[in-house]
Design a protein around this motif. Structure first.
Motif, mmCIF file in Angstrom:
data_model
loop_
_atom_site.group_PDB
_atom_site.id
_atom_site.type_symbol
_atom_site.label_atom_id
_atom_site.label_comp_id
_atom_site.label_asym_id
_atom_site.label_seq_id
_atom_site.Cartn_x
_atom_site.Cartn_y
_atom_site.Cartn_z
ATOM 1 N N ILE A 105 -0.390 -0.435 -5.362
ATOM 2 C CA ILE A 105 0.678 0.231 -6.110
ATOM 3 C C ILE A 105 1.723 -0.787 -6.564
ATOM 4 O O ILE A 105 2.371 -0.607 -7.599
ATOM 5 N N ALA A 106 1.871 -1.884 -5.809
ATOM 6 C CA ALA A 106 2.760 -2.976 -6.197
ATOM 7 C C ALA A 106 2.292 -4.247 -5.513
ATOM 8 O O ALA A 106 1.825 -4.219 -4.374
ATOM 9 N N ALA A 107 2.415 -5.367 -6.208
ATOM 10 C CA ALA A 107 1.993 -6.646 -5.655
ATOM 11 C C ALA A 107 2.592 -7.764 -6.485
ATOM 12 O O ALA A 107 2.917 -7.573 -7.665
ATOM 13 N N PHE A 122 0.974 -11.161 2.463
ATOM 14 C CA PHE A 122 1.725 -10.334 3.388
ATOM 15 C C PHE A 122 1.535 -8.879 2.940
ATOM 16 O O PHE A 122 1.828 -8.547 1.781
ATOM 17 N N ILE A 123 1.078 -8.031 3.842
ATOM 18 C CA ILE A 123 0.762 -6.648 3.487
ATOM 19 C C ILE A 123 1.814 -5.706 4.056
ATOM 20 O O ILE A 123 2.145 -5.770 5.248
ATOM 21 N N PHE A 124 2.308 -4.835 3.178
ATOM 22 C CA PHE A 124 3.272 -3.806 3.558
ATOM 23 C C PHE A 124 2.666 -2.436 3.309
ATOM 24 O O PHE A 124 1.977 -2.226 2.306
ATOM 25 N N ASP A 125 2.923 -1.511 4.217
ATOM 26 C CA ASP A 125 2.550 -0.108 4.025
ATOM 27 C C ASP A 125 3.801 0.704 3.741
ATOM 28 O O ASP A 125 4.886 0.418 4.281
ATOM 29 N N TRP A 165 -2.459 5.381 -3.249
ATOM 30 C CA TRP A 165 -2.152 5.125 -4.651
ATOM 31 C C TRP A 165 -2.680 3.751 -5.049
ATOM 32 O O TRP A 165 -2.445 2.763 -4.358
ATOM 33 N N LEU A 166 -3.395 3.692 -6.158
ATOM 34 C CA LEU A 166 -3.846 2.427 -6.733
ATOM 35 C C LEU A 166 -3.354 2.333 -8.171
ATOM 36 O O LEU A 166 -3.289 3.339 -8.886
ATOM 37 N N ASN A 217 0.855 -1.187 0.000
ATOM 38 C CA ASN A 217 0.000 0.000 0.000
ATOM 39 C C ASN A 217 0.893 1.239 0.000
ATOM 40 O O ASN A 217 1.571 1.517 0.992
ATOM 41 N N GLY A 218 0.913 1.954 -1.104
ATOM 42 C CA GLY A 218 1.637 3.211 -1.167
ATOM 43 C C GLY A 218 0.667 4.346 -0.896
ATOM 44 O O GLY A 218 -0.336 4.488 -1.598
#
Length: 312
Positions: A171-173, A226-229, A153-154, A140-141
């Motif tokens: 934004i990235a995955a 796994f979710i990153f901010d 951002w999507l 998640n950006g």
């Protein structure tokens, strides 16, 4: 049929995104078991009943035990299972590609438990055919406006992609291949898909996770993310480098919520990641489905529990 989440069949509204990600009928599948290093049989996947006879033709690798399909033999080394499975899947793929994804050469880990040891690897294109657990990383950006309000951002997926073209994404995955740490995968995807690297990528924070189980025809995909901010500077503009994104949007949280109300706006798992982001930043406060949404972001696997169990 939607298993484990109620049967109201609602597709609209925020909870509809949970329903979208958890549609499967375990009655159409046979349990797939494999053996750990101690020779214990563990459930690792589920094979559609239309696919099982095709696998049983590889008698040196697959064997039926009642309704259960066994993969490998007790004491068979992990590397030997990986090699034999790769050869079998390649032969099957060359003969009939139904149920396969695109062959990539990327190894997907086969796990009995989400955080358990890797038993062996399988070609990524075959993970849905075998119904094995699949893990990914999403970033998640977000940034903050002058008023302090968060904007997310999507990315819009390229319309040339084979899967889920034109839908909204983080934004990235990306897919988490065997032997790759989640942070490393998140950094690589952030660089390729959004031009985020160097010191900026070093600010990534692993913050949460979601899980789901979804059937596609003969495929069963039990997935976890796994979710990153990553908080980005206000002037940052993402730049795609791998051709998988056609553009980016910077949205307020109410705008994100509005897009989540309807189906087929987000890629299915990306909708869950967006819901998780909204919940963690207080945007779902007071929502009538709040508890159902939060519980639905973390679905138990369809074969958790006794081998003879299962949901339908």
């Amino acid at each position: 049929m939607t298993a484990g989440l109620g049967h109201d069949g609602r597709a609209q509204g925020l909870y509809g995104r949970i329903v979208d990600c958890n549609r499967f009928d375990m009655g159409q599948f046979r349990p797939l078991v494999a053996f750990d290093a101690q020779g214990m049989a563990l459930r690792v996947g589920a094979v559609h009943r239309a696919v099982a006879p095709r696998l049983e033709s590889f008698r040196e690798l697959f064997a039926a035990d009642g309704d259960v399909l066994r993969l490998g033999r007790p004491g068979m080394p992990s590397a030997a299972v990986t090699a034999a499975l790769d050869a079998a899947m390649r032969a099957l793929y060359d003969r009939d590609r139904r149920g396969f994804g695109r062959w990539t050469g990327e190894p997907a880990p086969v796990l009995a438990d989400w955080d358990g040891p890797v038993l062996f690897d399988v070609e990524r294109a075959a993970h849905g055919l075998l119904g094995v657990k699949v893990r990914g990383v999403h970033v998640n950006g977000f940034t903050r406006g002058p008023d302090g309000a968060i904007r997310l951002w999507l990315a819009r997926r390229s319309r040339d992609l084979a899967h889920h073209p034109g839908l909204l994404d983080q934004i990235a995955a990306g897919f988490l291949a065997s032997g790759t740490a989640p942070r490393r995968a998140a950094e690589e995807e952030a660089a390729e898909e959004a031009g985020i690297d160097g010191a900026l990528a070093g600010r990534l924070r692993q913050v949460s996770s979601i899980s789901y189980c979804l059937q596609f025809d003969w495929n069963l995909v039990p997935g976890a993310v796994f979710i990153f901010d990553l908080e980005l500077p206000p002037g940052f503009r993402p730049e795609n480098r791998d051709g998988e994104v056609e553009g980016f949007e910077l949205l307020t949280l109410p705008e994100v919520m509005e897009r989540l109300q309807a189906p087929r706006i987000f890629k299915f798992d990306c909708a869950l990641v967006a819901l998780d982001f909204l919940a963690r930043h207080g945007a779902l406060e007071g929502h009538p489905d709040y508890l159902r949404i939060i519980q639905g972001l973390h679905v138990r696997g369809p074969w958790d529990g006794p081998l003879q169990g299962g949901q339908s």
